[in-house]
Design a protein around this motif. Structure first.
Motif, short mmCIF file in Angstrom:
data_model
loop_
_atom_site.label_atom_id
_atom_site.label_comp_id
_atom_site.label_asym_id
_atom_site.label_seq_id
_atom_site.Cartn_x
_atom_site.Cartn_y
_atom_site.Cartn_z
N PRO A 193 0.83 -1.19 -0.01
CA PRO A 193 0.15 -0.09 0.15
C PRO A 193 0.88 1.15 -0.07
O PRO A 193 2.11 1.25 0.51
N MET A 194 0.25 2.38 -0.59
CA MET A 194 1.04 3.80 -0.55
C MET A 194 0.94 4.27 0.92
O MET A 194 -0.09 4.30 1.42
N PRO A 195 1.93 5.11 1.25
CA PRO A 195 1.58 5.85 2.49
C PRO A 195 0.39 6.71 2.26
O PRO A 195 0.21 7.12 0.93
N ASN A 196 -0.22 7.40 3.14
CA ASN A 196 -1.44 8.22 2.95
C ASN A 196 -1.47 9.15 4.01
O ASN A 196 -0.75 9.13 5.02
N VAL A 197 -2.51 10.01 3.99
CA VAL A 197 -2.41 11.15 4.83
C VAL A 197 -2.84 10.61 6.33
O VAL A 197 -2.28 11.39 7.16
N ARG A 198 -3.63 9.74 6.35
CA ARG A 198 -4.08 9.13 7.83
C ARG A 198 -2.63 8.52 8.48
O ARG A 198 -2.44 8.94 9.67
N GLU A 199 -1.82 8.02 7.57
CA GLU A 199 -0.45 7.51 8.23
C GLU A 199 0.53 8.76 8.68
O GLU A 199 1.08 8.72 9.76
N PHE A 200 0.40 9.56 7.65
CA PHE A 200 1.09 10.75 8.01
C PHE A 200 0.62 11.59 9.15
O PHE A 200 1.37 11.86 10.26
N ARG A 201 -0.54 11.61 9.43
CA ARG A 201 -1.29 12.19 10.91
C ARG A 201 -0.89 11.34 11.84
O ARG A 201 -0.49 11.94 12.94
N PHE A 202 -0.91 10.27 11.54
CA PHE A 202 -0.72 9.43 13.06
C PHE A 202 0.90 9.27 13.31
O PHE A 202 0.98 9.51 14.61
N LEU A 203 1.83 9.51 12.19
CA LEU A 203 3.12 9.52 12.76
C LEU A 203 3.50 10.97 13.25
O LEU A 203 4.15 11.15 14.14
N GLU A 204 2.85 11.92 12.71
CA GLU A 204 2.85 13.52 13.19
C GLU A 204 2.54 13.38 14.76
O GLU A 204 3.07 14.25 15.51
N ARG A 205 1.28 12.64 15.03
CA ARG A 205 0.99 12.93 16.43
C ARG A 205 1.73 12.02 17.47
O ARG A 205 2.14 12.41 18.63
#
Length: 413
Positions: A87-99
């Protein structure tokens, strides 16, 4: 004191010998000059090419880890079939890492669309690029702003239609006027210019063409261009105190595996890529090229060394009578040895210096985006090789001269 006296005397004898046989000296120097020119020119071109490639890759950032689908694996046997279904990285994973990430300076997500047309009134520019970025993009990758400001966090979070544009875009859409505060359209949507980036010019490796790129908030970009085939990148800037980014890599791996629900026995279905991976591949490639180029060029200087050895044997033959007189007046063997050895080294250094000078002059020739620089290291290599060749070419003739019997030497014609 004795060493300085020997050096001065040897230099005087060497200079007199060179002046008295100027044509022969020049012909002998040509071999060393061509040899040193060849080897230093090869090293200079290769070093300059490597430096330009590394500089062109500076956009990847320092102490950055990229979370992607495909790993940066270099080689002929790339197992793409293992990664194509990830799967491609997505915005939800970005937000998860950011938090959740702690060992980081910033986390950014960005995506890219090429061959875009921008319009402003009667002006337009085609074949440009638009890049959607999150707020921390300026932390992960340098944004070279010349005029204006970067996005505010409110503008990014609200996905507002604001843009940071490249130099060529500003020149094409807003000629002879200040573009800050002006608007232009992307896919019919008006975007307000808040900054213009510095002129970058072309680079040997390509990289982001900031001169023809417009940065906009990722939310605004995703409304226009996000599809099932989009390939956004997540980039994480590590802390300066995190040596080798080992803590950050472990933390990202744990969070991504948790987010994607991977079992302990399952392999990672994501890749963590670093700019130094590309740098290491470049180093290994250019190491081989350097060795091959140096090895081939070495034969040129070897031929020059044989020429110097030949002229030294002739010089000993011509000055046998003088050697006998010097010995009869008390000259030691080491003085005779040093005299001819110094002459050989002086010849090689003179020829090598001319070769290095030619390389230096060639660096002023424009080669497009490739900037050729003669480094101090290569100058020292050239002079060092010249000295070594001089010693090797002159040691046997000098030893023969030092061992001459003074009586027999004086009687020679």
């Amino acid at each position: 004191m004795l060493f300085l006296q020997l050096t001065f005397e040897s230099f005087r004898f060497a200079w007199h010998a060179l002046k008295s046989n100027l044509t022969r000296t020049i012909l002998s120097l040509l071999g060393v000059t061509v040899g040193i020119f060849a080897i230093i020119a090869v090293f200079t071109i290769i070093d300059s090419l490597e430096k330009n490639i590394r500089d062109s890759m500076a956009f990847l950032g320092d102490k950055v880890i990229y979370v992607q689908k495909f790993p940066w694996v270099f080689g002929p046997n790339y197992p793409w079939w293992k990664y194509v279904n990830r799967p491609m990285p997505n915005v939800r994973e970005f937000r998860f890492l950011e938090r959740n990430l702690e060992n980081r300076q910033g986390v950014a997500i960005f995506d890219f669309k090429s061959n875009v047309t921008f319009r402003s009134g009667n002006n337009s520019i085609e074949g440009s690029n638009v890049q959607g970025v999150s707020y921390d993009y300026s932390i992960v990758s340098e944004v070279p702003i010349e005029e204006g400001r970067y996005f505010s966090i409110q503008e990014v979070d609200a996905a507002r239609e604001v843009a940071v544009i490249g130099f060529n875009i500003a020149e094409s859409l807003f000629p002879n006027t200040d573009p800050i505060g002006k608007t232009f359209k992307i896919k019919g949507l008006p975007f307000k210019v808040i900054a213009v980036m510095e002129k970058q010019g072309s680079s040997i490796m390509g990289g982001p063409d900031y001169d023809n790129t417009s940065l906009i908030p990722y939310g605004a970009f995703s409304k226009m261009y996000t599809t099932r085939w989009s390939q956004p990148l997540i980039a994480v800037k590590g802390l300066e105190t995190d040596e080798g980014l080992m803590e950050l890599e472990s933390e990202i791996t744990g969070l991504m595996r948790s987010r994607r629900g991977l079992k302990p026995t399952q392999e990672d279905n994501f890749a963590l890529n670093r700019p130094e991976m590309a740098g290491n591949a470049i180093t290994s490639v250019f190491g081989v090229i350097n060795f091959a180029g140096g090895f081939i060029s070495f034969f040129s200087i070897l031929v020059g060394g044989f020429g110097i050895a030949n002229i030294m044997f002739v010089s000993v033959k011509e000055r046998t009578n003088i050697i006998g007189i010097q010995k009869s007046l008390g000259a030691k063997n080491y003085f005779i040895l040093f005299q001819f050895l110094f002459e050989a080294v002086f010849l090689c250094l003179l020829g090598g210096g001319v070769g290095i000078l030619i390389v230096y002059l060639l660096t002023f020739i424009p080669l497009g985006s490739l900037e050729v620089i003669l480094s101090f290291k290569n100058i020292m290599i050239g002079l060092g090789l010249s000295s070594i060749i001089g010693v090797l070419a002159g040691i046997i003739p000098a030893f023969v001269a030092a061992r001459l019997d003074p009586v027999i030497a004086i009687r020679s014609k």
